[in-house]
Every structure is written in structure tokens, then in C-alpha cells.
Design a protein around this motif. Structure first.
Motif, PDB file in Angstrom:
ATOM      1  N   GLY A 123      46.687  52.644  38.511  1.00  0.00           N
ATOM      2  CA  GLY A 123      47.105  51.371  37.962  1.00  0.00           C
ATOM      3  C   GLY A 123      46.341  50.183  38.497  1.00  0.00           C
ATOM      4  N   THR A 124      45.230  50.428  39.180  1.00  0.00           N
ATOM      5  CA  THR A 124      44.417  49.346  39.745  1.00  0.00           C
ATOM      6  C   THR A 124      43.743  48.542  38.619  1.00  0.00           C
ATOM      7  N   LEU A 125      43.672  47.205  38.798  1.00  0.00           N
ATOM      8  CA  LEU A 125      42.926  46.376  37.853  1.00  0.00           C
ATOM      9  C   LEU A 125      41.439  46.635  38.034  1.00  0.00           C
ATOM     10  N   LEU A 126      40.797  47.109  36.985  1.00  0.00           N
ATOM     11  CA  LEU A 126      39.374  47.415  37.022  1.00  0.00           C
ATOM     12  C   LEU A 126      38.576  46.279  36.409  1.00  0.00           C
ATOM     13  N   PRO A 127      37.293  46.149  36.766  1.00  0.00           N
ATOM     14  CA  PRO A 127      36.455  45.130  36.122  1.00  0.00           C
ATOM     15  C   PRO A 127      36.430  45.328  34.608  1.00  0.00           C
ATOM     16  N   ALA A 185      47.810  35.926  41.128  1.00  0.00           N
ATOM     17  CA  ALA A 185      47.845  36.586  39.823  1.00  0.00           C
ATOM     18  C   ALA A 185      47.560  38.082  39.977  1.00  0.00           C
ATOM     19  N   LYS A 186      46.559  38.400  40.758  1.00  0.00           N
ATOM     20  CA  LYS A 186      46.200  39.805  40.970  1.00  0.00           C
ATOM     21  C   LYS A 186      47.347  40.575  41.602  1.00  0.00           C
ATOM     22  N   ALA A 187      48.033  39.953  42.551  1.00  0.00           N
ATOM     23  CA  ALA A 187      49.142  40.617  43.219  1.00  0.00           C
ATOM     24  C   ALA A 187      50.243  41.005  42.247  1.00  0.00           C
ATOM     25  N   HIS A 188      50.328  40.311  41.135  1.00  0.00           N
ATOM     26  CA  HIS A 188      51.342  40.618  40.126  1.00  0.00           C
ATOM     27  C   HIS A 188      50.748  41.352  38.920  1.00  0.00           C
ATOM     28  N   GLY A 189      49.565  41.940  39.111  1.00  0.00           N
ATOM     29  CA  GLY A 189      48.963  42.755  38.065  1.00  0.00           C
ATOM     30  C   GLY A 189      48.371  41.970  36.927  1.00  0.00           C
ATOM     31  N   LEU A 190      47.963  40.721  37.189  1.00  0.00           N
ATOM     32  CA  LEU A 190      47.444  39.847  36.142  1.00  0.00           C
ATOM     33  C   LEU A 190      45.948  39.613  36.313  1.00  0.00           C
ATOM     34  N   TYR A 191      45.214  39.716  35.220  1.00  0.00           N
ATOM     35  CA  TYR A 191      43.829  39.262  35.195  1.00  0.00           C
ATOM     36  C   TYR A 191      43.810  37.733  35.094  1.00  0.00           C
ATOM     37  N   THR A 192      42.686  37.132  35.480  1.00  0.00           N
ATOM     38  CA  THR A 192      42.509  35.689  35.367  1.00  0.00           C
ATOM     39  C   THR A 192      41.199  35.390  34.644  1.00  0.00           C
ATOM     40  N   VAL A 193      41.278  34.538  33.627  1.00  0.00           N
ATOM     41  CA  VAL A 193      40.091  33.968  32.985  1.00  0.00           C
ATOM     42  C   VAL A 193      39.961  32.541  33.503  1.00  0.00           C
ATOM     43  N   GLU A 247      35.265  40.118  42.434  1.00  0.00           N
ATOM     44  CA  GLU A 247      36.703  40.196  42.181  1.00  0.00           C
ATOM     45  C   GLU A 247      36.966  40.810  40.800  1.00  0.00           C
ATOM     46  N   PRO A 248      37.418  42.075  40.762  1.00  0.00           N
ATOM     47  CA  PRO A 248      37.640  42.715  39.464  1.00  0.00           C
ATOM     48  C   PRO A 248      38.774  42.086  38.662  1.00  0.00           C
ATOM     49  N   ALA A 249      39.682  41.375  39.331  1.00  0.00           N
ATOM     50  CA  ALA A 249      40.801  40.761  38.619  1.00  0.00           C
ATOM     51  C   ALA A 249      40.385  39.501  37.867  1.00  0.00           C
ATOM     52  N   VAL A 250      39.174  39.002  38.100  1.00  0.00           N
ATOM     53  CA  VAL A 250      38.660  37.896  37.295  1.00  0.00           C
ATOM     54  C   VAL A 250      38.105  38.479  36.002  1.00  0.00           C
ATOM     55  N   ALA A 251      38.809  38.224  34.916  1.00  0.00           N
ATOM     56  CA  ALA A 251      38.438  38.811  33.620  1.00  0.00           C
ATOM     57  C   ALA A 251      37.250  38.113  33.000  1.00  0.00           C
TER      58      ALA A 251
END
Length: 794
Positions: free
Chosen positions: A329-333, A422-430, A518-522
Motif C-alpha cells: 500500500g505504499t505510495l509509489l512515484p 498529506a503523505k502520512a494520510h495516504g495522500l498524493y500532493t500536486v 519524494e514519491p508522494a509528490v504527484a
């Protein structure tokens, strides 16, 4: 014409509707040709060509039609000459001349009416028995179209079935467009060439006018085909608007290249005179037959070699590490693969979320009422609890670089903190470089606005040191996005006056360096709703594309490989369509087209009470059409609805969004009572509304939330082939690829019936677990898979 120019400049406070606008900006000091080109190039060409064309065809039988054609030609060529001097790009200047057609037609009718009345007693000769043949010139005129197209016949008004000689539209459209142009020029010359009489100059103009009329015939042909395909009438005015744009493209192409047909007419007339001199009794039955077969053959010979296009580079295959990480469930690039946003495990990703404006440096209309609310971890927790998986985080250049060359480290820390939360809550960021009205500077107290314009609030965007208005007044015309000061500031930005554009490019390079790992940066949204400036479409297309290209290069040089989101100008948000940067503005393929789909919401038709220009459903079709032209996916960085019918419109939007398997970010999560866009009222009108009297949260619109938080696949192995949802009812089909098989689907609430309510095909190991305010279904999907939780009515 001189009187008309002066009267329009005096009456139009915006400079948008007049032949030659006067914004009040200083003419001195002169830093670049674009500042004075309207006066030293456009005006002399306009007046000189008007005088010459009318004088040349003054003895013709069709005086009104010929004069109107001559004035349109003069306006378009004047715009072309001005644009060429301003930007130095031949193709863009030629294509952009079509933007002046809306000004040219009324001017042409007025001037032609005056000329026709003044010449009503004139003696006119009989029509010529036969017009000079121009088929060779018409072939050249038509066959050059695919080569010179540029942005002619590209974009939202065109689809693959409409005759439009641009190879981006495919073989049928390209060949059909060439044939219509060539045969149209021949046919129109047979009519005009007999009635526009006079010497060689008149013959030359008649051929040129025939080319312009052929462009109009191409627009008519494309419209008729469009009515039978994607552009049929469906409750909006788009077919009429698209017809006008095609007309502007066709007539401007004829104006810029129709001299070829004119030269052919002069050559044919001289050949005919020589023939008559050599034969005292020429055969009256002798006529030049139109070689229709030659026209079609020439179209194929020219067009087919140009149709070869390079295939899009496929994304690299998913690695074992990415597939293993996906299972946790990791946020991937994220990356672009063809026309889809995917993660590095080769799963299609639907980014559905909200805009967060709490880091934007807004103007405060009332200093005692804060224009933003604090951004806390509770915000991100609430966003995740609603089932969203992305935030579009608005940033302000004015806060990031308050002094030239100095970045505010405290502000950068706030951005880092927001991305981490945002990442801590499973959210990507644009990351979105936000601006509205260029800057947060309001009108000065002593501003003097012309009739029709009014003083305005500030909004957000650029720092003071990057705001170069050349004395143009900060006065708005119909709204914040049309002001002399804003238009001039954007013009100076597009032309990089004093290196202000360089600074924003470098600011993006700095931010990209901060978040490159940072993979959570969409991804990076380079500029929110850029203004069209003073010299559209050079600014809003060519120069905007150059800015994007420079910034993308700087981001990549900083080591950041995330997606870059590029927007068309504010016109898309205001009209439902726009021209956008030219195709091929960058060779980078990890990019996403990001129009704001506000159709039937805050568009000018709705605000002025006019019939709908572009419907909600049509908005998705047009975005898809333009994205296909660019060869990239699209993602709506903003959409939203307000008013009594917002739920009905949001429901239609949701249906269309699912039908196109699209994501998007709703505007806005929380809006402060002092936000200038809120207007200081009793309610902070965000998705999380705020009571202005107490600062407490107001009741949420549950009917709207039901649409925004409906079931959807966050990560779908391979590609989604069908999607429809209503609440927790879902129909999903897909085709898995070689990457991760992990499917993740969000459901609101408790998913009535639990696992027993879910029917699957090709999905194993289905598990359902609580996630925020809903449930998350996971499983392993292989081959062609299906998931259904009830009938959705689709």
C-alpha cells in the motif's frame, strides 16, 4: 477606418473588443518591439491595406462583398505583421491572425457599407465572360496547408472526421481539408474573378479573396461533418462557437497564403491576353476543365508523407521492487504511460481529491478578517477520511520569493510539512503555483478607471518586484482576470522583461530540487490559469508554451522526474475551451494536460445569463480531444459548482467523470471568510464550510459529498476499460498488465452487505477493511477483470 479605430479605442476600456486597444500603459521607456508594434506596425498596415484594397476594387460589380473581403484581409494581415514583429515566429503570427476575425467582420461591414453608399451612382462594367483559371495556384494553396498548418485546424474545434488539413487530425481530415481548400479556391475564383474587375491588381485581389472564401467553405464543410459526429447539438452552443473558430482559422489561412492564388490569377490573365493577341478568333467553347482528379491525387501525395508520427515512448516496465512496494500500500512515484497516469507498478491511478488554498498569499479585503485558515494535520485527515487520494496544494510566488533571488525558508518548510502530513494520510500532493489576477495588489486608492471599468481587489500570485504594469491602471472589466494592469504584467512576464520569467523558472527548479526524491509528490502544476495577456494568442499559446518548456527543462535539470501539469489559459475556465500551447512545445513526455472543467459553473455564459456554450459533458469530450492532440493524459486540477442546482450539476459531472475514467480536484477544501474569492459573506464557502460569525464549522452539503465521495478505483492493475458509480454501487472492468496485480477500490460508508455484496471476475484474495469514513477493497486482478457492487443505472 481611422474614425472607427479611434471610436473603438475610446469606447472599449479592456482593449479586447477594439481594433486597436488603448489600455493606458506607458509607451516609454521602450524595452521591446511588442510595446510599440500596435502603433508603428499594426495601424499603418491596417490603414494602408484598407486604402489600397478599396481603391483597387472600386470599379467592381460586387463592391460591398469585395470591400468587406478587402477590409477583413487588411485587419488579418495587420495582426499578422504586428505579431511577427512582436514574437518573430512566422507560423504563430500567421495562425494567430485569425483571433482578429471577430474584430474584422464588424469593421468590414461598416467600411463596406460606407463605400457601397458612396459609390451607389457609379458606372460598373459587365462581368467578365470568364474568370482567369487558377487551378495550379489552388493546388499549391491547398497542398501547402498541411506543411504550414501550425495550429491552424488543431485543438478543441477539430476531430478526426472533420476536413482540416493538419496531420494531427489523421489522414481523412488532412486529405479532405486539402481537397476542400483547393477546389473551393477554384470555385470561388470562377465567381469572384468575373465580378472583381480592373487591372492586374484587381485580378490579384480577386484570387486572394477566393482563397479566403475557400477557407470559409472549409469551415462550413467541417461544421457539417461535425454535426454528424461529435459536435452535434446537445443542449449547448458549442457547434456555433466551433463554427466560428473554424471560420477564423480558414479565413486567416486564406489571408496569409491566398496571395498564391492571386498570383496564379494574374499569370492566367496574362496568358489569356497573349492567346487573344495570337488568335483573332479564339474558340469561345474552349474552357479550362478543373482537374479534380489532380487535386485529390496532389492532396494524397502531399499529405501522406506528413502523416507519419513517432509512437509515444512506453513507460519502463514495472520493477520487482515497485511491485513488492505496491503490495504494502505504499505510495509509489507517478508517471505518464501513453494517455494514462500510472504508478511505477504499472497500475492506472485515478487522482481524485480537493484543492487546498491555505498556503496561498491572498489579499485581505478587511485586515481584521484573515484571508486563509490555518492548515493542520486535521485537514489532511479529513480529506483522507472522505476517500480522496490527492490534494492540489496552492502555493504563492509572492510568499516563496518575497525578495528577488531570496527564498523564504520558513515558507518552504510549511510546504514540506504539508507534503509530509498529506503523505502520512495516504495522500498524493500536486504542487500548484497559484495566481488569480496576477498578484495580491489591489487598486490604489487614487486610481482613475475609465467608464466600463471599476477598481478591484487584489487576489494572489506574483511578488511586487515581479509586477511590471508600465503604469496601466489596476481596473477590472467584467472581473479580476481582465484588467489593463494584469494584462500588461502578464505580457511583461511572457516576454521576460527584466528577467522576471527567469526567476519563476528558477523558483520551480528550487522546489523540484527539494522534492525530487519524494514519491508522494504527484507532480508540479506550473501556473494556475495563466492570463492571455495583451497579445493573444502569441502570449497565451506560443509564449506560454515557451515558459512551460523552459520550466520543464529546469525541473528535469534539478533531478526531478515527477509529472508536470500544464494548463491552458484562463479562457478554458471562462469559456470551456482554449487554444493552449502549440503541439510539440516540449519534447518531454511525462506531462499531463490540465484544463479546469468549470463548464456550466463559473464560465462567462453562466455569469452573464447566456445560453450554455459548452456543457458539462461536452467539456470532457473537448478536454479528451485536445489531450489526444498533445498525446498525453488530462487531469482537471479544478472543478466546482455553486448555487441552487449545484447537486444536479455535480451529479452530471460525476457521471461524465466516470465515463471518461478521470480524476480531478474539487475547489476548494476550506475557504476563509476573508478570502477575496469568497467575497466576505456569512459563510466560508468551501467543501468544509465555515460560519463567519463564530469561526466554527458549518453543516456540510451531504448531497454534494455523496457525489464527490462515491466509489472509485484508486489503483487499477493495467488499464480501466469501464467505470460507473453511484454511492457505493460500482461497475468496474479492466485489463491487467505485467505489473502489480493489487487493486484498491474506495467505497463510502460501510458498503452495505460487505463482501457478500461484491461480485468479481478475475480478482482473487478480495479483502475489505475500514478506511477513514469508508471501506477499502483490495485484491489481486489478472487478465480481464470485473467488479460490481450493484446496478448503477449505466
Amino acid at each position: 477606418m481611422s474614425v472607427l479605430v479611434i471610436a473603438q479605442a475610446a469606447a472599449d476600456p479592456s482593449g479586447l473588443l477594439s481594433l486597436l486597444g488603448w489600455t493606458g500603459a506607458h509607451l516609454w521607456p521602450i524595452r521591446a518591439p511588442w510595446q510599440i508594434a500596435p502603433f508603428v506596425v499594426y495601424l499603418p498596415v491596417l490603414l494602408g491595406l484598407t486604402w489600397w484594397t478599396v481603391r483597387t476594387i472600386a470599379g467592381s460589380r460586387w463592391l460591398f462583398a469585395a470591400t468587406a473581403s478587402g477590409v477583413v484581409l487588411a485587419v488579418l494581415l495587420a495582426k499578422f505583421a504586428m505579431s511577427l514583429v512582436a514574437a518573430g515566429n512566422l507560423a504563430a503570427a500567421a495562425w494567430g491572425s485569425g483571433f482578429a476575425l471577430a474584430k474584422a467582420i464588424p469593421a468590414a461591414l461598416i467600411v463596406a457599407g460606407v463605400v457601397a453608399v458612396a459609390g451607389r451612382r457609379r458606372q460598373v462594367p459587365d462581368p467578365l465572360p470568364q474568370a482567369p483559371s487558377v487551378w495550379v495556384g489552388a493546388l499549391a494553396f491547398g497542398d501547402l496547408a498541411p506543411v504550414l498548418a501550425g495550429q491552424w485546424w488543431a485543438g478543441a474545434p477539430y476531430d478526426r472526421w472533420m476536413p482540416a488539413p493538419n496531420t494531427l487530425n489523421g489522414a481523412f481530415a488532412t486529405i479532405g481539408g486539402v481537397v476542400v481548400l483547393a477546389l473551393g479556391a477554384i470555385g470561388c475564383q470562377r465567381v469572384l474573378g468575373r465580378r472583381v474587375t480592373g487591372g492586374p491588381a484587381a485580378t490579384f485581389l480577386a484570387g486572394w479573396f477566393a482563397a479566403m472564401w475557400a477557407g470559409a467553405l472549409l469551415a462550413l464543410a467541417a461544421t457539417l461533418v461535425g454535426l454528424l459526429s461529435d459536435d452535434s447539438f446537445a443542449g449547448d452552443l458549442w457547434p456555433l462557437m466551433a463554427t466560428y473558430i473554424r471560420l477564423a482559422d480558414g479565413v486567416s489561412y486564406g489571408a496569409c497564403t491566398g496571395w498564391i492564388v492571386g498570383l496564379a490569377a494574374v499569370w492566367a490573365r496574362r496568358r489569356s491576353a497573349q492567346h487573344d493577341a495570337e488568335q483573332s478568333a479564339p474558340d469561345p467553347a474552349r474552357r479550362q476543365l478543373v482537374p479534380v482528379g489532380a487535386v485529390v491525387l496532389a492532396a494524397i501525395v502531399v499529405a501522406v508523407p506528413l502523416l507519419a508520427t513517432a509512437d509515444a515512448e512506453p513507460a519502463p516496465p514495472a520493477t520487482a521492487d515497485a511491485i513488492a512496494a505496491a503490495e504494502t500500500g505504499t505510495l509509489l512515484p507517478l508517471r505518464v504511460s501513453g494517455d494514462t497516469i500510472t504508478d511505477t507498478a504499472d497500475r492506472e491511478v485515478l487522482l481524485r481529491g480537493v484543492n487546498v488554498n491555505q498556503l496561498v498569499d491572498f489579499y485581505a479585503p478587511r485586515p481584521e478578517v484573515p484571508p486563509t485558515l490555518p492548515l493542520t494535520e486535521q485537514d489532511f485527515a479529513g480529506i483522507a477520511a472522505d476517500g480522496f487520494n490527492v490534494v492540489r496544494l496552492g502555493l504563492s510566488w509572492s510568499a516563496l520569493e518575497p525578495d528577488r533571488g531570496r527564498y523564504d525558508e520558513a515558507y518552504v518548510d510549511r510546504i514540506r510539512g504539508a507534503v509530509a502530513q498529506a503523505k502520512a494520510h495516504g495522500l498524493y500532493t500536486v504542487l500548484d503555483m497559484h495566481q488569480d489576477g496576477w498578484s495580491n495588489a489591489p487598486s490604489p486608492d487614487d486610481v482613475s478607471c475609465r467608464p466600463g471599468a471599476s477598481p478591484m481587489w487584489g487576489y494572489d500570485g506574483a511578488p511586487d518586484w515581479a509586477t511590471i504594469t508600465d503604469g496601466a491602471p489596476r481596473c477590472q472589466f467584467t472581473g479580476r482576470d481582465i484588467s489593463p494592469a494584469g494584462g500588461r504584467a502578464f505580457n511583461n512576464f511572457y516576454y521576460d522583461t527584466d528577467g522576471v520569467q527567469d526567476r519563476l523558472v528558477q523558483a520551480w527548479a528550487m522546489l523540484a530540487g527539494e522534492f525530487k526524491d519524494e514519491p508522494a509528490v504527484a507532480g508540479y502544476d506550473l501556473l494556475n490559469e495563466p492570463n492571455f495577456g495583451e497579445t493573444a494568442p502569441l502570449t497565451s499559446s506560443l509564449l506560454l508554451g515557451r515558459f512551460y518548456d523552459r520550466t520543464i527543462d529546469a525541473i528535469r535539470e534539478a533531478g526531478a522526474e515527477q509529472i508536470v501539469y500544464f494548463e491552458p489559459s484562463i479562457l478554458w475556465s471562462g469559456l470551456g475551451f482554449d487554444s493552449g500551447p502549440p503541439p510539440g512545445f516540449t519534447d518531454d513526455r511525462n506531462i499531463v494536460f490540465s484544463p479546469h472543467l468549470y463548464a456550466e459553473s463559473i464560465t462567462v455564459d453562466a455569469s452573464l445569463g447566456l445560453p450554455t456554450i459548452v456543457s458539462i459533458e461536452r467539456g470532457f469530450t473537448l478536454a479528451d480531444r485536445v489531450a489526444r492532440m498533445y498525446g498525453v493524459p488530462y487531469w482537471s486540477g479544478e472543478y466546482g459548482f455553486w448555487g441552487d442546482d449545484l447537486v444536479e450539476k455535480a451529479t452530471r459531472f460525476a457521471t461524465a467523470q466516470d465515463a471518461h475514467a478521470q480524476g480531478g480536484a474539487y475547489w476548494v477544501w476550506r475557504q476563509a471568510c476573508g478570502d477575496p474569492q469568497n467575497g466576505i459573506q456569512e459563510l466560508g464557502d468551501g467543501l468544509m464550510p465555515v460560519l463567519c460569525s463564530t469561526g466554527a464549522d458549518a453543516p456540510r452539503n451531504t448531497a454534494l459529498l455523496d457525489q464527490l465521495t462515491r466509489a472509485y478505483p484508486r489503483f487499477a492493475p493495467g488499464r480501466i476499460t469501464h467505470l460507473a458509480a453511484d454511492g457505493d454501487r460500482l461497475e468496474l472492468t479492466g485489463r491487467a498488465g505485467e505489473g502489480s496485480c493489487r487493486l484498491e477500490v474506495w467505497f463510502p460508508g460501510e458498503l452495505g452487505g460487505g463482501a457478500s455484496a461484491v461480485d468479481t471476475v478475475g480478482i482473487e484474495g478480495v479483502e475489505i477493511a475500514p478506511a477513514g469514513g469508508g471501506m477499502l477493497l483490495t485484491g489481486c486482478a489478472t487478465g480481464d477483470y470485473e467488479l460490481r457492487t450493484g446496478a448503477t443505472g449505466s
